[in-house]
Design a protein around this motif. Structure first.
Motif, mmCIF file in Angstrom:
data_model
loop_
_atom_site.group_PDB
_atom_site.id
_atom_site.type_symbol
_atom_site.label_atom_id
_atom_site.label_comp_id
_atom_site.label_asym_id
_atom_site.label_seq_id
_atom_site.Cartn_x
_atom_site.Cartn_y
_atom_site.Cartn_z
ATOM 1 N N VAL A 108 0.893 -1.290 0.106
ATOM 2 C CA VAL A 108 0.032 -0.025 0.023
ATOM 3 C C VAL A 108 0.848 1.465 -0.152
ATOM 4 C CG1 VAL A 108 -1.928 -1.076 1.036
ATOM 5 C CG2 VAL A 108 0.013 0.047 2.481
ATOM 6 N N GLY A 109 2.349 1.157 -0.074
ATOM 7 C CA GLY A 109 3.100 2.087 -0.090
ATOM 8 C C GLY A 109 2.998 3.215 1.112
ATOM 9 N N ILE A 110 2.970 2.572 2.297
ATOM 10 C CA ILE A 110 3.144 3.167 3.528
ATOM 11 C C ILE A 110 4.404 4.232 3.431
ATOM 12 C CG2 ILE A 110 4.453 1.873 4.930
ATOM 13 C CD1 ILE A 110 1.290 3.490 6.290
ATOM 14 N N LYS A 111 3.840 5.361 3.979
ATOM 15 C CA LYS A 111 5.017 6.524 4.024
ATOM 16 C C LYS A 111 5.323 7.082 5.341
ATOM 17 C CE LYS A 111 5.206 7.788 -1.021
ATOM 18 N NZ LYS A 111 5.264 8.823 -2.010
ATOM 19 N N ALA A 112 6.203 8.059 5.235
ATOM 20 C CA ALA A 112 6.472 8.757 6.761
ATOM 21 C C ALA A 112 5.026 9.514 7.337
ATOM 22 C CB ALA A 112 7.425 9.775 6.406
ATOM 23 N N THR A 358 12.918 10.301 4.861
ATOM 24 C CA THR A 358 13.819 9.272 5.237
ATOM 25 C C THR A 358 14.489 9.526 6.614
ATOM 26 O OG1 THR A 358 14.457 8.853 2.882
ATOM 27 C CG2 THR A 358 15.798 7.854 4.550
ATOM 28 N N ALA A 359 15.154 10.757 6.823
ATOM 29 C CA ALA A 359 15.619 10.989 8.127
ATOM 30 C C ALA A 359 14.774 10.912 9.197
ATOM 31 C CB ALA A 359 16.151 12.411 8.085
ATOM 32 N N LEU A 392 7.406 -5.771 17.183
ATOM 33 C CA LEU A 392 7.325 -6.407 15.787
ATOM 34 C C LEU A 392 6.388 -5.441 14.901
ATOM 35 C CD1 LEU A 392 6.729 -8.689 13.641
ATOM 36 C CD2 LEU A 392 4.900 -9.337 15.063
ATOM 37 N N LEU A 393 5.145 -4.842 15.141
ATOM 38 C CA LEU A 393 4.417 -4.157 14.491
ATOM 39 C C LEU A 393 5.405 -2.558 13.738
ATOM 40 C CD1 LEU A 393 2.030 -3.830 12.921
ATOM 41 C CD2 LEU A 393 0.860 -3.013 14.791
ATOM 42 N N ALA A 394 5.740 -2.105 15.063
ATOM 43 C CA ALA A 394 6.303 -0.766 14.801
ATOM 44 C C ALA A 394 7.537 -0.714 13.916
ATOM 45 C CB ALA A 394 6.686 -0.244 16.272
ATOM 46 N N THR A 395 8.538 -2.020 14.195
ATOM 47 C CA THR A 395 9.631 -2.062 13.225
ATOM 48 C C THR A 395 9.198 -2.574 12.057
ATOM 49 O OG1 THR A 395 10.872 -2.786 15.087
ATOM 50 C CG2 THR A 395 11.606 -3.517 13.189
ATOM 51 N N ALA A 396 8.062 -3.250 11.690
ATOM 52 C CA ALA A 396 7.757 -3.607 10.097
ATOM 53 C C ALA A 396 7.314 -2.275 9.549
ATOM 54 C CB ALA A 396 6.601 -4.672 10.403
ATOM 55 N N GLY A 397 6.360 -1.628 10.369
ATOM 56 C CA GLY A 397 5.797 -0.454 9.498
ATOM 57 C C GLY A 397 7.026 0.628 9.312
ATOM 58 N N LEU A 398 8.022 0.964 10.190
ATOM 59 C CA LEU A 398 8.987 1.723 10.125
ATOM 60 C C LEU A 398 9.889 1.534 9.064
ATOM 61 C CD1 LEU A 398 9.649 2.803 13.674
ATOM 62 C CD2 LEU A 398 8.804 4.468 11.869
ATOM 63 N N ALA A 399 10.217 0.125 8.882
ATOM 64 C CA ALA A 399 11.026 -0.431 7.589
ATOM 65 C C ALA A 399 10.301 -0.314 6.364
ATOM 66 C CB ALA A 399 11.305 -1.963 7.951
ATOM 67 N N THR A 404 10.258 2.486 1.308
ATOM 68 C CA THR A 404 9.408 3.315 0.487
ATOM 69 C C THR A 404 9.947 4.832 0.392
ATOM 70 O OG1 THR A 404 7.345 1.917 0.974
ATOM 71 C CG2 THR A 404 7.054 4.066 0.169
ATOM 72 N N GLU A 405 10.041 5.568 1.137
ATOM 73 C CA GLU A 405 10.692 6.918 1.223
ATOM 74 C C GLU A 405 12.041 6.665 0.405
ATOM 75 O OE1 GLU A 405 9.132 9.362 1.517
ATOM 76 O OE2 GLU A 405 7.624 9.164 3.024
#
Length: 672
Positions: A108-112, A358-359, A392-399, A404-405
């Motif tokens: 789904v192209g999750i972004k910052a 990205t930063a 698990l969920l936070a790291t997967a989302g942020l990665a 994507t960014e």
């Protein structure tokens, strides 16, 4: 792509993170549904059909998660499938969902922006629970201040995750401020600061340890001139927070007055001692997934540990490192280290990215790993389902958002002239694709052929600006000849079996719009037997792109080097340089033998010697260990193993050849 997944999958991420402290079931349910979506997309190959190139960093992150589960499973198996160990394994097994989560969120192209909105919901839930608790006490805030506030759950879990959520929300505030969205930025600053303050009401000592480290991670997001002042402000706030902590003050007074630690810390030191003893008894296997519990219960029963330890601490060792060491030995220590430090390093590498989204995502990802490293000093976070599932969920989302960014960050066009140089010899199978890929970044293409007997020269003339047939003086001299004919400000030196991928081309053109270095290394993606290798020798990044002025090649027969003048800056790009090293295994053997013998001759020419066959044997073994284990070549499966063995054989042959050359010299000297 249908509209439903674009709405539903980010909503599940928001629900999971926002509802984590409200109920662990909300977090677990949302994570499971996201993972199911990811598994479905994987089976359908939806993401791969869209042209997704899997970043090797994501594969490394995936390894960190599944390796932790594998070690836990092996420990449970070795101890005989105990019931208590099975419960612990059930908690750890959730980490296997990392890859489906990444697939779903990347699809789904999750972004910052979406990620920080989801993370801010953690702070909203913290504030909401505090207000509900305050209303339940009829607004008597002094009653809340007189207890360790935990919002109905363990105060340690609440305090740690509330602090982390607050700091992640503050990071989101900086992101929106950088994007000139002042209203959401102000809102997130208020939410984040409120959550951090409320987290301190839990009186969790690990929060005081984590707070300065998490706060310092915000400094890369501000200008350089503000960083020293920011560090001073952070130090003052941390000291003020520590001084205002009633629990810490009582502990300090007790230590100063009676020379004793408070009760909870005494228990922890006792528990840590027991865990360390268990590790020393079984350093390679540990006591098993249920072994820590059995060991503590036995120690209490035998009078070797106090009853208070048996009353509170039979479940885990209140320290992630010692807990894993006690249960799984050295493999457990490695699995914990990979789970913490691989994400930490991969996110931290992008802390100072010039691309703002990205930063900011990199700061948030580094915060999560750093926070868990600090929280794990006094708590076994990965043995608690709430802690583990949030990680698990936070790291997967942020990665997912990070990569994507990163893909979106390369958008500028180069402003300098680039010459591509290629040397060839019977490369008709490769040359067309090589030159077509080079044209993605090059204004001029120069080919020097060494007398090919196939159609290489004919094909090259269709794509190159200049093609010349010469003799063969060796790799270094031939590449120098090609360099001498280049007219561009920058030079891209390619081998015929290499390809510039579209992603790498975008990155090169972006960097050459305003170069931030004088030379760039391009990471290889060795592709053999139908598989792209991401690790092992494919993990190398040869120097291929450089500012032409003052640069030359060494005159080595093989494994030539690009000699960059002193003082110039070299960087490594992310994109991959596809490298088709050989056509088949027979070609591999032929090429390996050739390079090994040329390597022997080059070392002999430089006066190198080896006096015994033990040295070639050890060098071959060291090459295998480096390629297969240290460079994670095992992650490339059977082809990775074959590649490691092949490189080990080349190394052995090279030094064995050097040994034979030395023997021949001795024989000649004896005859004379």
């Amino acid at each position: 792509m249908t509209r439903l997944p674009q709405i539903l999958l980010p909503a599940l991420l928001m629900t999971g993170l926002g509802g984590a402290l409200v109920s662990s079931s909300i977090l677990a349910g949302a994570t499971a549904l996201l993972a199911i979506a990811g598994i479905t997309l994987t089976i359908r190959k939806s993401l791969y059909r869209s042209g997704w190139e899997v970043p090797k960093e994501l594969r490394l992150l995936h390894f960190a998660f599944w390796f932790f589960v594998l070690v836990s499973f092996c420990s449970w198996t070795l101890e005989g499938f105990s019931y208590e160990g099975g419960k612990n394994l059930g908690t750890h097994a959730r980490l296997i969902l990392f890859w489906p989560l990444v697939v779903a969120l990347t699809f789904v192209g999750i972004k910052a922006r979406g990620t920080f909105v989801a993370l801010s919901l953690v702070s909203i839930s913290v504030i909401a629970m505090f207000l509900l608790a305050l209303a339940d006490r009829n607004g008597a805030i002094e009653k809340l201040l007189s207890i360790r506030f935990g919002a109905g759950i363990n105060p340690i879990s609440f305090g740690n995750l509330a602090l982390l959520g607050g700091m992640l929300t503050l990071t989101g505030g900086f992101f929106f401020a950088r994007s000139k969205r002042l209203v959401p930025a102000t809102l997130l600053f208020v939410l984040g600061l409120s959550a951090v303050v409320i987290s301190m009401l839990s009186e969790t000592r690990s929060n005081l340890v984590a707070l300065p480290f998490l706060s310092l991670l915000l400094l890369p997001l501000v200008g350089k001139k503000w960083r020293i002042g920011g560090a001073v402000i952070i130090a003052v706030l941390v000291v003020a927070t520590a001084v205002s902590s009633d629990r810490l003050s009582r502990s300090f007074d007790q230590l100063m007055g009676g020379g004793k630690l408070d009760n909870s810390m005494e228990i922890r030191f006792e528990v840590w001692g027991l865990a360390w003893d268990m590790f020393l008894e079984e350093p390679f296997t540990g006591a098993g997934m249920g072994g820590y519990t059995r060991g503590v219960e036995a120690a209490v029963e035998a009078g070797e540990a106090s009853r208070r330890v048996g009353a509170c601490c039979t479940g885990h060792a209140h320290n992630d490192l010692l807990n894993n060491a006690a249960m799984s030995g050295v493999p457990g220590i490695l699995s914990w280290a990979f789970l913490i430090f691989i994400p930490l390093v991969l996110f931290a590498r992008n802390l100072f990215s010039k691309h703002a989204p990205t930063a900011h995502i990199a700061v948030a990802g580094t915060m999560v790993s750093t926070g868990y490293l600090m929280f794990g000093l006094t708590e076994a976070t990965f043995d608690r389902s709430l802690f583990l599932t949030f990680y698990l969920l936070a790291t997967a989302g942020l990665a997912s958002a990070l990569f994507t960014e990163l893909r979106a960050s390369y958008h500028r066009n180069r402003r300098v002239k680039v010459s591509a140089t290629v040397i060839t010899m019977n490369e008709e199978d490769h040359i067309a694709d090589c030159l077509q890929s080079a044209r993605l970044v090059a204004d001029e293409i120069i080919v020097l052929d060494s007398g090919s007997s196939d159609r290489t020269v004919e094909i090259a003339r269709q794509y190159a600006d200049a093609v010349e047939v010469t003799d063969w003086p060796g790799f270094g001299i031939q590449k120098q000849r090609a360099l001498d004919k280049a007219t561009g400000d920058w030079v891209l030196s390619l081998d015929a079996d290499e390809r510039i991928t579209p992603g790498l081309a975008r990155e090169i053109n972006h960097h050459l719009a305003d170069p931030d270095a004088d030379a760039y290394k391009l990471p290889w993606a060795v592709t053999i037997y139908g598989k792209r290798l991401d690790f092992g020798r494919s993990g190398r990044a040869p120097l291929r792109l450089f500012r032409r002025e003052g640069v030359r090649f060494s005159d080595a027969l093989v494994h030539e080097r690009i000699l960059i003048p002193g003082g110039r800056k070299t960087k490594t790009l992310r994109g991959r340089l596809t490298h088709y090293t050989h056509r088949d295994f027979g070609h591999s053997l032929e090429k390996s033998a050739k390079y090994a013998w040329l390597g022997s001759l080059e070392k002999y020419r430089r006066g190198k010697k080896t006096r015994t066959m033990i040295y070639p044997t050890l060098r071959g073994l060291m090459t295998f260990i480096q390629v297969y284990f240290i460079r994670f070549g095992f992650l490339d499966g059977a082809v990775g193993y074959l590649t490691a063995v092949t490189y080990a054989q080349v190394t052995f042959n090279k030094y064995a050849g050097l040994w034979t050359l030395g023997r021949a010299t001795q024989d000649n000297a004896t005859r004379e």
